[in-house]
Design an enzyme around this catalytic site. Structure first.
Site, PDB file in Angstrom:
ATOM      1  N   GLY A  93       0.835  -1.186   0.000  1.00 12.83           N
ATOM      2  CA  GLY A  93       0.000   0.000   0.000  1.00 12.83           C
ATOM      3  C   GLY A  93       0.866   1.229   0.000  1.00 12.83           C
ATOM      4  O   GLY A  93       2.089   1.161   0.065  1.00 12.83           O
ATOM      5  N   GLY A  94       0.224   2.372  -0.108  1.00 15.97           N
ATOM      6  CA  GLY A  94       0.971   3.625  -0.072  1.00 15.97           C
ATOM      7  C   GLY A  94       1.835   3.751  -1.298  1.00 15.97           C
ATOM      8  O   GLY A  94       1.372   4.182  -2.333  1.00 15.97           O
ATOM      9  N   VAL A  98       6.052  -3.373   1.834  1.00 16.08           N
ATOM     10  CA  VAL A  98       6.936  -3.278   2.985  1.00 16.08           C
ATOM     11  C   VAL A  98       7.315  -4.686   3.415  1.00 16.08           C
ATOM     12  O   VAL A  98       6.442  -5.532   3.651  1.00 16.08           O
ATOM     13  CB  VAL A  98       6.269  -2.520   4.152  1.00 16.08           C
ATOM     14  CG1 VAL A  98       7.234  -2.438   5.329  1.00 16.08           C
ATOM     15  CG2 VAL A  98       5.849  -1.127   3.711  1.00 16.08           C
ATOM     16  N   LYS A 113      10.837  -0.582   2.543  1.00 15.77           N
ATOM     17  CA  LYS A 113       9.739  -0.189   1.662  1.00 15.77           C
ATOM     18  C   LYS A 113      10.287  -0.098   0.248  1.00 15.77           C
ATOM     19  O   LYS A 113      11.184   0.700  -0.041  1.00 15.77           O
ATOM     20  CB  LYS A 113       9.148   1.149   2.086  1.00 15.77           C
ATOM     21  CG  LYS A 113       8.125   1.684   1.082  1.00 15.77           C
ATOM     22  CD  LYS A 113       7.310   2.842   1.637  1.00 15.77           C
ATOM     23  CE  LYS A 113       6.232   2.347   2.566  1.00 15.77           C
ATOM     24  NZ  LYS A 113       5.290   3.413   2.950  1.00 15.77           N
ATOM     25  N   ASP A 206       0.064  14.031   4.231  1.00 14.93           N
ATOM     26  CA  ASP A 206      -0.865  12.905   4.169  1.00 14.93           C
ATOM     27  C   ASP A 206      -0.959  12.239   5.536  1.00 14.93           C
ATOM     28  O   ASP A 206      -0.949  11.015   5.646  1.00 14.93           O
ATOM     29  CB  ASP A 206      -0.427  11.904   3.104  1.00 14.93           C
ATOM     30  CG  ASP A 206      -1.531  10.886   2.776  1.00 14.93           C
ATOM     31  OD1 ASP A 206      -2.719  11.192   3.052  1.00 14.93           O
ATOM     32  OD2 ASP A 206      -1.213   9.805   2.265  1.00 14.93           O
TER      33      ASP A 206
END
Length: 965
Positions: A93-94, A98, A113, A206
């Site tokens: 995600g993001g 990860v 990441k 964010d």
């Protein structure tokens, strides 16, 4: 579209979304009742939503990560990425996936990441990403995820960070209600992390529960700090607070501040808005702006005022509610202006009361509603104006508290302006003076406490370190360009020179119209002079034999005869705050009031004959009771839990106070410079990340060591140091009280010549010295060949030392390296000649000449028939020969390094056209040569100005004694 039509469209769209897909078109047609425009808009919105699915409900990088997650990044447990061994996938995600990994070198688990691969073909984007990743890695704070490393694997960039055990704030919210006490603790941790990042000019953009992690031990960590900034670097878009990726806003709906949603520039206050939303969600159990779609949520952020959190849940403390509702104001000016202000407000919440819901209160917090529209200074200005108007009628007959209610607010400097000197409050508490720096240079400003604007003082160019006259009708300051002490009547006066001050270090202006001031940065006591001008005379005597280096930061006491000042010394026992008298001859029999690494200011206590002395400690402000009658400090040291930056080599501490108003700044004015080594193509090969006051880097003949002058920040003492470039080991070559500057290597690399004593333009003796480069001692000393001298080179055989000397103007001389004898001019024209460097074959000297009215680089023969060749055509300085003699470097008048190829025919050189290596600009602000070149010519060592962000916020506390502990 009108507001009525917008509301109707919103209602139809929302209701249609709840119906099965096959029933939506008929419902919309009936609901629009023949309004073709409304029907078209509603059908368009529904079609767009059906086409996008959940696309708008997640950031673009989240969606892209989900799409590629099916195939993964082809990583496998046991695989190596750089120095790390992959263990298992933690999540995606993001910005990608990860993975948990093991750093075998340090025996620790890390998180890696791996970012999106489709930007990896652009070297420039990868370079920008690496720079941004280093910025994120520089955020070393307990409430921010620590970034250890950045790298590239199979063309894909990755970040290595600490591996956390615990859960995200989102997981905590989903697990059940969050108590007020727990919410308060989490909010303080997040705010502290934001304060640290904002101080370095980095905005998260964010912030949300998914990016906030609660470690198993309860410590809260902010994740992905600056990731929006990193993503914009990858995308190649302008690095603006609100970037778009293929039309999708970088950020998460519901947590984005209104200015972020509208595409306007954002700053740290946008992060505070997001924190306010998270606090609302923790305390009230629901998001304040969340609606059925991203479209509606963004509209709510812009237009809807949510109900007070206390109205949603009886368990919410009103004290916390006031803070939360102020954080989620639409206008950035109506919110807290800094994370530091927010931390202060949260710290005032009574944690016991906070746990009891509506009975909660904030200790000593002003009773005004913080939801009032407008800038935050309005409430403070109202309090101030009322206090100034009513004055002592607020006070009982004897009062030792402030005439002001306790309140704190922050002034943010105008766009493009940063702080360039500590702010100072006027004696009557009505005004604050400060120096701001912009692209136009330094200017002096004065801002009334109740005004939204600061007024610039005309004619105050190059100003620094302002101070008020005792009646508040005038200001003194220093002009850094002309080296002068100045005064100006306030308001409306024109600056007038009072005295010479090569580098002023603070001033004080008495009722008897005498000004005390620190004239210089090194080896200088205080001076006193009439404010009308005239000759200045010593006010304190420097006890150099006891290790004293500088007296600075004078402060007059209420009798206008006694004054405080700060003594900087190499003797730890001597450093501190001292007492002097303005009407008596100076003496070295100083009266130490207290030991300190900081200067001090005096503030009277209303209703009392006494006062207090305030000074800066590393993490708080110290307050000492002071008896002006006995001139003594008494009692225990009190503290204020606010952080004011202490004094530096160039500035007083970032703290000032009157009886009612305290102003402070949390970070110092950036100073010093950084040393780095670059290739001829501009590649950074080595970087010293600690900025410090340093000058004259010189590479040893074998290229393995570097000598330079460094200034000890505690003692203010310039000394010569040598550093091993491979191992990083440092040796302090000199340690005398006098300044030791201008190191020059002997040809065999075993010794260093340097000069000790006074600085240029100052009275005193000057001595040439030669010391062992390994720090084992000084071999010999001898007087300069003229009143002033600076060594710049040795002759090829090591027999002579070449100097710039002051002998009726600057010229180039040589002296014997054995005993200083045989002093004679090498160049002695009528124009200025300086900074000479001898060619490797010993036959020519490169130097700087001022005969044309500007600096130009020339070479001159040493032996045989006199010959001269002009090298630079449009100005030049700082000549340096390559050790092979095949190149001559110099710096043009814009700070750009130039390289001139040299061909030799016997002892006769022929010079080519200057080339321009791709290296950063080299400083021109200090005399002497500020770079050097490795023997092989591949590395250029240079000093670069410290570009750390300067502070832009001034914190103001009314009724500050209410914070004493």
């Amino acid at each position: 579209m009108s507001a009525r039509n917008w509301d109707e469209l919103n209602r139809i769209f929302t209701e249609a979304r709840e119906l099965p897909a096959e029933a939506r078109a008929g419902f919309v047609a009936r609901a629009c009742a023949g309004d073709e425009a409304l029907l078209a808009e509603a059908l368009s919105l529904l079609a767009a939503e059906e086409a996008s699915g959940e696309f708008l409900n997640a950031p673009a990088f989240d969606r892209l990560a989900q799409l590629v997650a099916k195939d993964g990044w082809s990583l496998q447990p046991g695989e190596r990425i750089g120095a790390y061994t992959i263990v298992r996938l933690l999540g995606s995600g993001g910005a990608g996936e990860v993975w948990r990994a093991r750093d075998e070198r340090l025996s620790r688990d890390v998180a890696i990441k791996v970012l999106l691969p489709h930007y990896s073909s652009d070297d420039e984007r990868l370079r920008r990403f690496a720079d941004e990743a280093r910025t994120a890695g520089a955020l070393n704070h307990s409430n921010i995820l620590t970034v250890y490393d950045v790298g590239e694997h199979r063309g894909v960039p990755y970040l290595v960070s600490e591996c956390l055990e615990g859960k995200s704030l989102r997981q905590r919210l989903e697990a059940g209600p969050v108590s007020a006490r727990e919410a308060l603790g989490l909010a303080v941790g997040i705010a502290r992390g934001l304060a640290a990042a904002h101080a370095r000019g980095i905005v998260h953009r964010d912030l949300k529960p998914e990016n906030t992690f609660i470690r198993s031990d309860g410590v809260v960590k902010i994740l992905d700090f600056g990731l929006a900034k990193l993503q914009s670097a990858l995308e190649g878009l302008p690095n603006q607070p609100t970037d778009t990726l293929t039309g999708v806003i970088v950020g998460t709906a519901g947590y984005m501040a209104p200015e972020h949603v509208k595409g306007e520039p954002v700053d740290g206050r946008a992060d505070l808005f997001a924190l306010g939303v998270m606090m609302y969600e923790m305390l009230a159990g629901r998001q304040p702006f969340r609606r059925g779609s991203t479209f509606e949520t963004l509209h709510a952020v812009l237009t809807v005022d949510p109900p007070d959190a206390a109205e949603v849940s009886d368990a919410v403390a009103p004290a916390l509610t006031r803070i939360v509702m102020r954080l989620i104001e639409k206008s950035p000016e109506a919110r807290f202006q800094s994370a530091a202000d927010l931390i202060w407000a949260l710290d005032q919440v009574d944690t016991k009361a906070a746990a009891s819901g509506r009975n909660a209160a904030i200790r000593t917090w002003p009773t005004q509603s913080w939801r009032a529209k407008g800038a935050p200074w309005i409430a403070a200005a109202a309090v101030t104006s009322l206090a100034l108007a009513v004055g002592s009628r607020w006070l009982p007959e004897r009062q030792e508290t402030s005439t002001f209610p306790l309140a704190r607010f922050t002034w943010t400097l105008p766009d493009g302006v940063v702080l360039a000197s500590p702010p100072v409050v006027s004696p009557d508490s009505r005004h604050i003076a400060f120096v701001g720096r912009s692209s136009a240079g330094n200017r002096l400003y004065v801002r009334a406490l109740g005004s939204p604007q600061a007024q610039m003082v005309s004619g105050s160019e190059a100003a620094r370190l302002p101070f008020w006259s005792s009646d508040g009708r005038g200001l003194g300051f220093f002009n850094a360009r002309s080296g002068a002490l100045m005064k100006v009547a306030w308001p409306g006066g024109a600056p007038v020179k009072v005295a010479d001050a090569p580098f002023g270090l603070g001033g004080a202006w008495s009722q008897s119209n005498v000004i005390l001031f620190g004239p210089d940065i090194v080896m200088s006591g205080l001076q006193r002079v009439s404010a009308e001008g005239g000759a200045s005379e010593p006010a304190t005597l420097l006890a150099a034999e006891r290790g004293d280096n500088t007296h600075s930061s004078p402060v007059l006491l209420p009798d206008n005869l006694h004054f405080l000042y700060f003594v900087r010394s190499i003797d730890d026992a001597r450093r501190g705050v001292y007492l002097g008298r303005i009407d008596q001859p100076p003496s070295t029999a100083d009266q130490l009031l207290f030991r300190s690494e900081s200067d001090a200011v005096y503030a009277p206590v209303p209703g009392s004959s006494g006062g207090v002395l305030l000074s800066a400690a590393p993490d708080h402000i110290e307050v000492r009771d002071f008896d002006p009658g006995r001139m003594t400090v008494a009692g225990d040291v009190h503290t204020i839990d606010l952080r004011a930056a202490g004094n530096t080599l160039y500035d007083s501490m970032m703290l000032s106070a009157s009886s009612d108003v305290l102003v402070f700044v949390e970070s110092p004015i950036p100073g010093g410079n950084r040393l780095e080594a670059v290739s001829r193509t501009g590649e950074r090969l080595k970087f010293w990340d600690q900025p410090e006051p340093q000058n004259w880097p010189r590479i040893s003949p074998d290229g393995r060591r570097i000598a330079r002058q460094r200034v000890d920040l505690l003692t203010n003492n310039p000394d010569i140091w040598v550093e091993d470039l491979e191992r990083g080991a440092r040796i302090r070559v000199t340690s005398a009280v006098d300044p030791d500057i201008h190191p020059v290597w002997s040809p065999d690399g075993g010794q260093l010549a340097y000069v000790s004593g006074r600085l240029p333009g100052r009275p005193g003796k000057r001595t040439l010295s030669i010391a062992a480069a390994d720090g084992t001692g000084v071999a010999r000393r001898f007087p300069c060949p003229a009143e002033y001298c600076e060594p710049t080179d040795w002759t090829a055989g090591g027999r002579l030392i070449v100097n710039t000397v002051d002998a009726h103007g600057q010229n180039v001389w040589s002296v014997s390296a054995t005993d200083g004898s045989d002093a004679r001019p090498l160049l002695s024209g009528t124009a200025q000649e300086r900074d000479a460097r001898v060619s490797p074959n010993g036959r020519w000297i490169a130097y700087v000449s001022g005969e044309t009215g500007r600096s130009e680089v020339s070479v001159h023969s040493v032996a045989g028939a006199a010959r001269r060749i002009i090298i630079s055509a449009e100005g030049g300085t700082q000549p340096v020969w390559n050790r092979s003699g095949q190149e001559l470097y110099f710096v043009d008048l814009k700070g750009q390094l130039r390289s001139v190829p040299v061909r030799w025919s016997g002892d006769t050189p022929t010079f080519g056209l200057p080339e321009k290596p791709n290296v950063p600009p080299i400083g021109l602000g200090h005399w002497g040569t500020q770079y050097d070149v490795s023997p092989d010519g591949r590395r250029i060592y240079l000093l670069r100005r410290n570009d750390d962000p300067a502070p832009r916020e001034i914190h103001v506390v009314l009724g500050w004694r209410g914070l004493l502990r």
